[in-house]
Scaffold this motif. Structure first.
Motif, short mmCIF file in Angstrom:
data_model
loop_
_atom_site.label_atom_id
_atom_site.label_comp_id
_atom_site.label_asym_id
_atom_site.label_seq_id
_atom_site.Cartn_x
_atom_site.Cartn_y
_atom_site.Cartn_z
N CYS A 42 -13.79 66.43 60.26
CA CYS A 42 -13.69 65.11 60.91
C CYS A 42 -13.27 65.29 62.36
O CYS A 42 -12.48 66.19 62.68
CB CYS A 42 -12.61 64.29 60.24
SG CYS A 42 -13.25 63.19 59.03
N PHE A 43 -13.77 64.41 63.20
CA PHE A 43 -13.48 64.43 64.64
C PHE A 43 -12.31 63.50 64.91
O PHE A 43 -12.35 62.33 64.51
CB PHE A 43 -14.73 63.89 65.34
CG PHE A 43 -14.99 64.42 66.70
CD1 PHE A 43 -15.27 65.76 66.91
CD2 PHE A 43 -15.00 63.57 67.81
CE1 PHE A 43 -15.55 66.25 68.17
CE2 PHE A 43 -15.28 64.05 69.07
CZ PHE A 43 -15.56 65.40 69.25
N SER A 101 -3.57 61.49 64.79
CA SER A 101 -3.15 60.37 63.94
C SER A 101 -4.39 59.89 63.20
O SER A 101 -5.42 59.63 63.83
CB SER A 101 -2.57 59.24 64.79
OG SER A 101 -1.49 59.74 65.54
N LEU A 145 -6.42 57.58 60.29
CA LEU A 145 -6.58 56.43 59.40
C LEU A 145 -7.29 56.89 58.14
O LEU A 145 -8.35 57.53 58.21
CB LEU A 145 -7.43 55.38 60.12
CG LEU A 145 -7.90 54.18 59.31
CD1 LEU A 145 -6.73 53.27 58.94
CD2 LEU A 145 -8.94 53.39 60.10
N GLY A 199 -12.32 57.69 54.34
CA GLY A 199 -13.30 58.19 53.36
C GLY A 199 -12.87 59.53 52.82
O GLY A 199 -11.67 59.81 52.67
N LYS A 200 -13.86 60.39 52.59
CA LYS A 200 -13.64 61.64 51.86
C LYS A 200 -12.61 62.56 52.55
O LYS A 200 -11.59 62.93 51.97
CB LYS A 200 -15.00 62.35 51.76
CG LYS A 200 -15.08 63.44 50.77
CD LYS A 200 -16.55 63.88 50.62
CE LYS A 200 -16.63 65.37 50.38
NZ LYS A 200 -17.76 65.99 51.01
N VAL A 201 -12.90 62.91 53.81
CA VAL A 201 -12.05 63.92 54.47
C VAL A 201 -10.68 63.34 54.82
O VAL A 201 -9.64 63.97 54.58
CB VAL A 201 -12.75 64.48 55.73
CG1 VAL A 201 -11.86 65.49 56.43
CG2 VAL A 201 -14.08 65.12 55.37
N THR A 202 -10.70 62.13 55.36
CA THR A 202 -9.42 61.55 55.80
C THR A 202 -8.51 61.27 54.60
O THR A 202 -7.29 61.41 54.70
CB THR A 202 -9.63 60.29 56.65
OG1 THR A 202 -10.51 59.40 55.96
CG2 THR A 202 -10.23 60.61 58.01
N MET A 226 -18.64 57.24 67.60
CA MET A 226 -19.92 57.27 66.90
C MET A 226 -19.75 58.23 65.73
O MET A 226 -18.84 59.05 65.73
CB MET A 226 -21.02 57.83 67.82
CG MET A 226 -21.27 57.02 69.05
SD MET A 226 -22.11 55.49 68.73
CE MET A 226 -23.77 56.05 68.45
N ARG A 227 -20.66 58.19 64.76
CA ARG A 227 -20.63 59.20 63.70
C ARG A 227 -20.93 60.55 64.35
O ARG A 227 -21.81 60.65 65.19
CB ARG A 227 -21.68 58.91 62.63
CG ARG A 227 -21.50 57.62 61.86
CD ARG A 227 -20.13 57.46 61.22
NE ARG A 227 -19.68 58.58 60.42
CZ ARG A 227 -19.91 58.71 59.13
NH1 ARG A 227 -20.59 57.81 58.48
NH2 ARG A 227 -19.43 59.73 58.45
C1 LIG Z 1 -14.58 60.41 69.47
C2 LIG Z 1 -13.96 60.06 68.14
C3 LIG Z 1 -12.59 60.07 68.01
C4 LIG Z 1 -12.01 59.72 66.77
N1 LIG Z 1 -10.66 59.75 66.67
C5 LIG Z 1 -10.10 59.38 65.51
C6 LIG Z 1 -8.69 59.38 65.37
O1 LIG Z 1 -7.95 59.75 66.30
N2 LIG Z 1 -8.16 59.01 64.18
C7 LIG Z 1 -8.95 58.61 63.13
O2 LIG Z 1 -8.40 58.26 62.08
N3 LIG Z 1 -10.28 58.59 63.23
C8 LIG Z 1 -10.87 58.98 64.38
N4 LIG Z 1 -12.23 59.00 64.49
C9 LIG Z 1 -13.03 58.60 63.33
C10 LIG Z 1 -13.08 59.68 62.32
O3 LIG Z 1 -13.81 60.79 62.79
C11 LIG Z 1 -13.77 59.07 61.07
O4 LIG Z 1 -12.98 58.02 60.62
C12 LIG Z 1 -13.85 60.07 60.03
O5 LIG Z 1 -14.91 60.92 60.39
C13 LIG Z 1 -14.09 59.48 58.65
O6 LIG Z 1 -14.29 60.58 57.83
P1 LIG Z 1 -14.16 60.51 56.27
O7 LIG Z 1 -14.78 61.73 55.71
O8 LIG Z 1 -12.78 60.20 55.84
O9 LIG Z 1 -15.04 59.23 55.93
P2 LIG Z 1 -16.52 59.21 55.36
O10 LIG Z 1 -16.44 59.47 53.90
O11 LIG Z 1 -17.41 60.04 56.20
O12 LIG Z 1 -16.85 57.68 55.67
C14 LIG Z 1 -16.18 56.59 55.05
C15 LIG Z 1 -16.75 55.30 55.64
O13 LIG Z 1 -16.38 55.20 57.03
C16 LIG Z 1 -17.53 55.08 57.86
N5 LIG Z 1 -17.29 55.91 59.05
C17 LIG Z 1 -16.95 57.20 59.08
N6 LIG Z 1 -16.80 57.63 60.34
C18 LIG Z 1 -17.04 56.58 61.13
C19 LIG Z 1 -17.05 56.38 62.54
N7 LIG Z 1 -16.80 57.36 63.41
N8 LIG Z 1 -17.35 55.15 63.00
C20 LIG Z 1 -17.63 54.15 62.14
N9 LIG Z 1 -17.63 54.27 60.80
C21 LIG Z 1 -17.35 55.47 60.31
C22 LIG Z 1 -18.67 55.62 57.00
O14 LIG Z 1 -19.90 55.04 57.35
C23 LIG Z 1 -18.24 55.22 55.61
O15 LIG Z 1 -18.58 53.88 55.34
C24 LIG Z 1 -12.83 59.37 65.68
C25 LIG Z 1 -14.21 59.40 65.81
C26 LIG Z 1 -14.78 59.75 67.02
C27 LIG Z 1 -16.26 59.80 67.12
#
Ligand SMILES: Cc1cc2nc3c(=O)[nH]c(=O)nc-3n(C[C@H](O)[C@H](O)[C@H](O)COP(=O)(O)OP(=O)(O)OC[C@H]3O[C@@H](n4cnc5c(N)ncnc54)[C@H](O)[C@@H]3O)c2cc1C
Ligand code: FES
Length: 279
Positions: free
Chosen positions: A60-61, A77, A79, A82-85, A241-242
């Motif tokens: 995750c980014f 920090s 939130l 989904g899977k990774v968080t 963005m994703r």
């Molecule tokens: C530049 C950048 C900086 C970020 N910084 C932070 C941060 O500091 N803290 C933080 O908690 N998160 C941050 N994020 C978002 C974080 O990368 C995603 O929330 C994370 O990838 C979700 O991963 P997951 O495997 O838990 O969820 P997944 O299982 O991949 O997704 C769960 C659900 O969330 C949606 N989703 C996942 N990622 C995103 C996204 N980027 N935008 C919109 N919807 C999304 C999916 O479509 C799905 O519905 C950042 C993203 C970017 C691009």
């Protein structure tokens, strides 16, 4: 030395802190790079991000939420979404993760010296602001007035509460907190962040405004900043963005001919307006 851009370096989780404990939990993870040489060489500028891997689960980014003035560790920090968080939220102190980065552009901290900085955050959107805020506080003589407008849905959703409490005792930084709906014992503003911005009514003179938060909040904050007289060049935000590769290879995060992972995440309002047709 490792030449594979996808190979992470190992880091140990040395501290985990609950930030938001409501329906949308947020935790801050402090990582210490295992290799002393890598730790010494790791440097970043506020606004930059890292890719964090949980082995066997995914990557995750995240934006780095600590200040580069803290050399021994980096913090993100997170939130729970989904899977990774969700799995990261289950981690414990002592667990090992992988880190790639730092990636992306950053806030223009050098050119903003001598200016007033206005931080406008909502929810987890305070994470990138925390890095530059703590950087400016650690270099307090280089910056002029510092003000924070930060809000979340409820008191349980507010991040960095103890840090804000400490700021309230300082006379060199203004803090204006809000929650969306009334709660017993809450003495600060009740309402949305854009409305708190209007109430605070900051002057645009010699001021840079940085806003990060949910898209709907950013939309109204931008409108209100323009109404207050801020020019497009005085307003900055970060885009999400994703992501996949994080290094400008896979094309997953493009807007027009820009990659958010490489050319962002920090954009001025002027740049965003030019990208509008591509978003
Ligand atoms: C530049 C950048 C900086 C970020 N910084 C932070 C941060 O500091 N803290 C933080 O908690 N998160 C941050 N994020 C978002 C974080 O990368 C995603 O929330 C994370 O990838 C979700 O991963 P997951 O495997 O838990 O969820 P997944 O299982 O991949 O997704 C769960 C659900 O969330 C949606 N989703 C996942 N990622 C995103 C996204 N980027 N935008 C919109 N919807 C999304 C999916 O479509 C799905 O519905 C950042 C993203 C970017 C691009
Ligand atoms: S995430 Fe692959 S190009 Fe940006």
């Amino acid at each position: 030395m490792n030449n594979n851009p996808y190979e992470p370096i190992l880091a140990e989780i040395v501290e985990i802190k609950d930030e938001a404990v409501g329906e949308r939990p947020i935790k801050t993870f402090r990582f210490s790079l295992k290799d002393e040489e890598a730790k010494k060489n790791f440097s970043f500028i506020p606004g930059q991000c890292v890719m964090v891997s949980l082995f066997g689960t995914g990557e995750c980014f995240f934006v780095i939420s600590s200040s580069p003035t803290k050399k021994d560790y980096i913090e993100v920090s997170v939130l729970k979404l989904g899977k990774v968080t969700s799995e990261l939220h289950q981690s414990e102190v002592g667990d090992i993760v992988g880190i790639r980065g730092p990636y992306g552009n950053h806030f223009d901290i050098d050119n903003w010296e001598g200016k007033n900085i206005l931080f406008i955050g909502g929810g987890i959107g305070q994470a990138p602001l925390r890095s530059i805020l703590n950087y400016t506080l650690d270099n307090r003589d280089k910056y002029n007035d510092l003000s924070i407008i930060y809000g979340a849905r409820t008191t349980k959703d507010l991040c960095y509460k103890d840090e804000f409490a400490n700021f309230k005792d300082r006379d060199d930084i203004e803090v204006h907190l809000s929650i969306d709906v009334e709660e017993e014992g809450w003495n600060d503003f009740v309402g949305f962040v854009p409305d708190n911005l209007k109430r605070v009514n900051p002057s645009p003179e010699n001021t840079i405004a940085i806003t990060c938060g949910p898209p709907i909040m950013i939309k109204y904050v931008l409108e209100n900043l323009v109404e207050l007289g801020f020019s497009d060049e005085q307003i900055y935000t970060t885009l999400e963005m994703r992501m996949k590769c994080g290094i400008g290879f896979c094309g997953r995060c493009n807007i027009g001919n820009l990659y958010v992972c490489k050319d962002g995440p920090v954009f001025s309002y002027k740049q965003l307006k030019n990208l509008e047709g591509d978003m």
